[in-house]
Design a protein around this motif. Sequence first.
Motif, PDB file in Angstrom:
ATOM      1  N   THR A 229       0.680  -1.159  -0.173  1.00 38.90           N
ATOM      2  CA  THR A 229      -0.009  -0.003   0.149  1.00 38.90           C
ATOM      3  C   THR A 229       0.800   1.289   0.040  1.00 38.90           C
ATOM      4  O   THR A 229       2.137   1.221   0.142  1.00 38.90           O
ATOM      5  N   LEU A 230       0.202   2.269  -0.369  1.00 38.96           N
ATOM      6  CA  LEU A 230       0.807   3.665  -0.401  1.00 38.96           C
ATOM      7  C   LEU A 230       1.571   3.916   0.990  1.00 38.96           C
ATOM      8  O   LEU A 230       2.492   4.335   1.168  1.00 38.96           O
ATOM      9  N   GLU A 231       0.748   3.749   2.230  1.00 42.58           N
ATOM     10  CA  GLU A 231       1.180   3.893   3.306  1.00 42.58           C
ATOM     11  C   GLU A 231       2.542   3.264   3.762  1.00 42.58           C
ATOM     12  O   GLU A 231       3.433   3.422   4.566  1.00 42.58           O
ATOM     13  N   GLU A 232       2.319   2.025   3.547  1.00 41.67           N
ATOM     14  CA  GLU A 232       3.518   1.070   3.596  1.00 41.67           C
ATOM     15  C   GLU A 232       4.779   1.441   3.066  1.00 41.67           C
ATOM     16  O   GLU A 232       5.901   1.436   3.627  1.00 41.67           O
ATOM     17  N   LEU A 233       4.743   2.069   1.676  1.00 38.72           N
ATOM     18  CA  LEU A 233       5.902   2.523   1.015  1.00 38.72           C
ATOM     19  C   LEU A 233       6.303   3.999   1.476  1.00 38.72           C
ATOM     20  O   LEU A 233       7.636   4.037   1.729  1.00 38.72           O
ATOM     21  N   ALA A 234       5.371   4.717   2.182  1.00 33.20           N
ATOM     22  CA  ALA A 234       5.826   5.648   2.762  1.00 33.20           C
ATOM     23  C   ALA A 234       6.639   5.639   3.859  1.00 33.20           C
ATOM     24  O   ALA A 234       7.646   6.227   4.436  1.00 33.20           O
ATOM     25  N   ALA A 235       6.080   4.597   4.889  1.00 33.27           N
ATOM     26  CA  ALA A 235       6.712   4.298   6.291  1.00 33.27           C
ATOM     27  C   ALA A 235       8.160   3.864   5.918  1.00 33.27           C
ATOM     28  O   ALA A 235       8.992   4.229   6.288  1.00 33.27           O
ATOM     29  N   ARG A 236       8.199   3.023   4.845  1.00 33.12           N
ATOM     30  CA  ARG A 236       9.538   2.401   4.601  1.00 33.12           C
ATOM     31  C   ARG A 236      10.397   3.681   3.955  1.00 33.12           C
ATOM     32  O   ARG A 236      11.784   3.595   4.328  1.00 33.12           O
ATOM     33  N   ALA A 237      10.100   4.496   3.387  1.00 30.65           N
ATOM     34  CA  ALA A 237      11.058   5.628   2.803  1.00 30.65           C
ATOM     35  C   ALA A 237      11.014   6.726   4.062  1.00 30.65           C
ATOM     36  O   ALA A 237      11.959   7.294   3.778  1.00 30.65           O
ATOM     37  N   GLY A 238      10.272   6.493   4.960  1.00 30.31           N
ATOM     38  CA  GLY A 238      10.529   7.296   6.234  1.00 30.31           C
ATOM     39  C   GLY A 238      10.074   8.998   5.819  1.00 30.31           C
ATOM     40  O   GLY A 238      10.678   9.806   6.177  1.00 30.31           O
ATOM     41  N   MET A 239       8.728   8.977   5.200  1.00 28.51           N
ATOM     42  CA  MET A 239       8.241  10.270   4.794  1.00 28.51           C
ATOM     43  C   MET A 239       6.813  10.078   4.738  1.00 28.51           C
ATOM     44  O   MET A 239       6.149   8.911   4.669  1.00 28.51           O
ATOM     45  N   SER A 240       5.815  11.386   4.657  1.00 34.03           N
ATOM     46  CA  SER A 240       4.667  11.173   4.577  1.00 34.03           C
ATOM     47  C   SER A 240       4.128  10.725   3.168  1.00 34.03           C
ATOM     48  O   SER A 240       4.940  10.467   2.182  1.00 34.03           O
ATOM     49  N   THR A 241       2.945  10.243   3.082  1.00 37.49           N
ATOM     50  CA  THR A 241       2.587   9.795   1.695  1.00 37.49           C
ATOM     51  C   THR A 241       2.525  11.040   0.807  1.00 37.49           C
ATOM     52  O   THR A 241       2.914  11.011  -0.488  1.00 37.49           O
ATOM     53  N   ARG A 242       2.152  12.075   1.296  1.00 38.46           N
ATOM     54  CA  ARG A 242       2.139  13.303   0.516  1.00 38.46           C
ATOM     55  C   ARG A 242       3.554  13.613  -0.073  1.00 38.46           C
ATOM     56  O   ARG A 242       3.653  13.898  -1.459  1.00 38.46           O
ATOM     57  N   THR A 243       4.469  13.691   0.772  1.00 36.66           N
ATOM     58  CA  THR A 243       5.943  13.748   0.231  1.00 36.66           C
ATOM     59  C   THR A 243       6.378  12.614  -0.595  1.00 36.66           C
ATOM     60  O   THR A 243       7.307  13.025  -1.635  1.00 36.66           O
TER      61      THR A 243
END
Length: 318
Positions: A229-243
Amino acid sequence: MHTVAVLVLDQVVPSDFTVPIDTFGWARLPDGRDAYRVRVCGPAAEVTAAGGAFTVKAPYGLDALAEADTIIVPGVADPAAALPAEVVDALRAAAANGTRIASVCVGAFVLAATGLLDGLRATTHWAAADTLAATYPGIEVDPNVLYVDNGQFLTSAGAAAAMDMCLHLVRRDYGSAVAAHTARMSVMPLEREGGQAQFIVHDQPPAPAGATLEPLLDWLQDHCDRDLTLEELAARAGMSTRTLNRRFREQTGTTPLQWLHRARVRRAQHLLETTGHPVERIAAQSGFGSPTAFRERFRRVVGTSPQAYRRSFRSTAG
């Protein structure tokens, strides 16, 4: 070894003939051997490049076109310039023998002047598309694609699109692994955004070197079969989904989920080209929730069904 003849005429556009030479020159077989023999051919031993900055020597004459497996036709400074009769005859003779002929940019005008594109779909640089259509009404000109593959005859847009076309030819000749290596050595992505309905999305997209998202993209290439999910990808990248969305747009030109969809399609293309696995298994290995979802996404991106793609692109070359 597959022989490629690059035809150089007077006032040849420099990038039009150097891009194919470089791209085919980078292609290597799995054992390290060169995949192509490239020869520069022409009606004269030396021609002047467009702009007059330098001259180009052609070690081979037009007779070498008869020995080539593929002929590349670059553009010239004046697409409307009359084509020498001996060039027309040589290209028509090669075509009659089944030689594959591909044009680069306004090289489509050279190919069109031989009559070989009559009744076919073709493309050229967008700025010259209207002129090509008006000059040769028997050709269906499509200015919205990077290249058009009619089987024996191919046409590409600008010089950069010639690289897309050449990588496509490498895939046709030797399969996706050789094409992927060639793309990496050419520092060329295997897909570019656009309205083209071509088979230009194959192996997994290379991460932009040095980009801040490079670690995430590398990880995604190896784990695109997972339900993400987008949320999982953002968490892995260490940033918000918007960023994350903004960084993806900046560095890849697309969104995270669109990038992931294309990565999954590329993995499926690779499996279709290199294995005999059933479609159901490939769907699962590529991260699609069901064979139906896989078929729908694959057709939407590639323009054909997985089975039809396999018939067209599965290579037995070594």
